[in-house]
Design an enzyme around this catalytic site. Sequence first.
Site, PDB file in Angstrom:
ATOM      1  N   ASP A  97       0.852  -1.186   0.000  1.00 22.69           N
ATOM      2  CA  ASP A  97       0.000   0.000   0.000  1.00 22.69           C
ATOM      3  C   ASP A  97       0.898   1.249   0.000  1.00 22.69           C
ATOM      4  OD1 ASP A  97      -2.989   0.887   0.466  1.00 22.69           O
ATOM      5  OD2 ASP A  97      -1.865   1.958   2.014  1.00 22.69           O
ATOM      6  N   TYR A 199      -2.141  11.196   2.765  1.00 21.88           N
ATOM      7  CA  TYR A 199      -3.015  11.501   1.621  1.00 21.88           C
ATOM      8  C   TYR A 199      -3.078  13.007   1.375  1.00 21.88           C
ATOM      9  CZ  TYR A 199      -4.655   6.689   2.002  1.00 21.88           C
ATOM     10  OH  TYR A 199      -4.728   5.316   2.033  1.00 21.88           O
ATOM     11  N   HIS A 254      -7.278  -6.570  -1.075  1.00 23.32           N
ATOM     12  CA  HIS A 254      -6.170  -5.611  -0.979  1.00 23.32           C
ATOM     13  C   HIS A 254      -5.178  -5.967   0.133  1.00 23.32           C
ATOM     14  CE1 HIS A 254      -4.233  -1.637  -1.103  1.00 23.32           C
ATOM     15  NE2 HIS A 254      -4.374  -1.584   0.203  1.00 23.32           N
TER      16      HIS A 254
END
Length: 276
Positions: A97, A199, A254
Site C-alpha cells: 500500500d 493523503y 487488498h
Amino acid sequence: MRVEARGLTFEVRTGGPEDGEPVLLLHGFPQHGGEWDEVTPALHAAGLRTYALDQRGYSPGARPTEVSAYRMPELVADAVAVLDALGVDAAHVVGHDWGSAVGWGLAAGHPERVRTLTAVSVPHPAAFGHALAHDRQQKARSSYMVLFRQRGTAEKVLLAGRAAVLRRMISGLGDPRRVDRYAEPMRQPGALTAALNWYRAMSNVDLGRIGTVTVPTTYVWSDKDFAIGRTAAEACARHVAGEYRFVELAGVTHWIPDRAPEPLAEAILARVRGLV
C-alpha cells in the site's frame, strides 16, 4: 526496538538471524509493522533478517503535526535514515500500500540502498497516476481519497462510533481481531490525523519525480483489490528497467500480507534469491 533518525523515534519490529541479509518492511494505511507478522516466519526460516518499520505518523515518537511533513520525499528520507541508523548499507525492500509507494521512491531515488524491491498492491506511482487520469474504474476505486483529504471531516466520519466506518473499510481483513488490531491504534489522539496526512500531502509533483526503477523488482497484485484495478497493475511494467516479475493473486483482497502471507512470502523469497 526504537530507532532514532532525523530527530524522530521510530518503532521497528526485528526478527531473524542477526547476520542474515536485511529486509526492510514498509506497511500501509491504516496498519503498522505488525501487518508483516504472518509473512516474516518464512523469511526468517530462509535466513533473512527483517526490520518492520512503523513509519512516520504511525510511530508515536515520529508524528509531526504539519501536513507538509508527510510529503513523499520526507517518507523516503525516513527509510534511508532508518537504514543508516541500523547500519544497513543496502536492504531487500518490501512495501505494501503506501509502503509500496515509499519502496518505489526509495528504489528509484536511492538504488544503491535497495538490493531488490517487492512492491505489494500499489504499482509504480506513474502507472497509478496514468490509470487515475484515464481509467474511469480507477477513478471510482480512488474516490475515497476525497474524504481522506478533508481535514477534520475525515476524522469525524472514520472515528465515529468506535471507528465504525474505518472498521468497515478494512473489513476485508476478515478476522475481527485483525480489524481491531489496526483500528484501535487509530483511535489514539492524533494517530488517524497523522496517517491521513499521507493523503493530504500527496501531490502529482512529488509522485511524478519518482523515476524508472532499475533494481530487480517484483510487483504483487490481487484481482479482488478494491483500491487498485488491472489497468494500473498491468501498466507497472513500463516503469521498471531492471529484472521484473508480475505476480497476480487470484481471489485475494487488498490486504495481501494478512490474507495471503504464504504466497507473498514465496514471491519475496523468489525475488531475493533471483528466481524469476
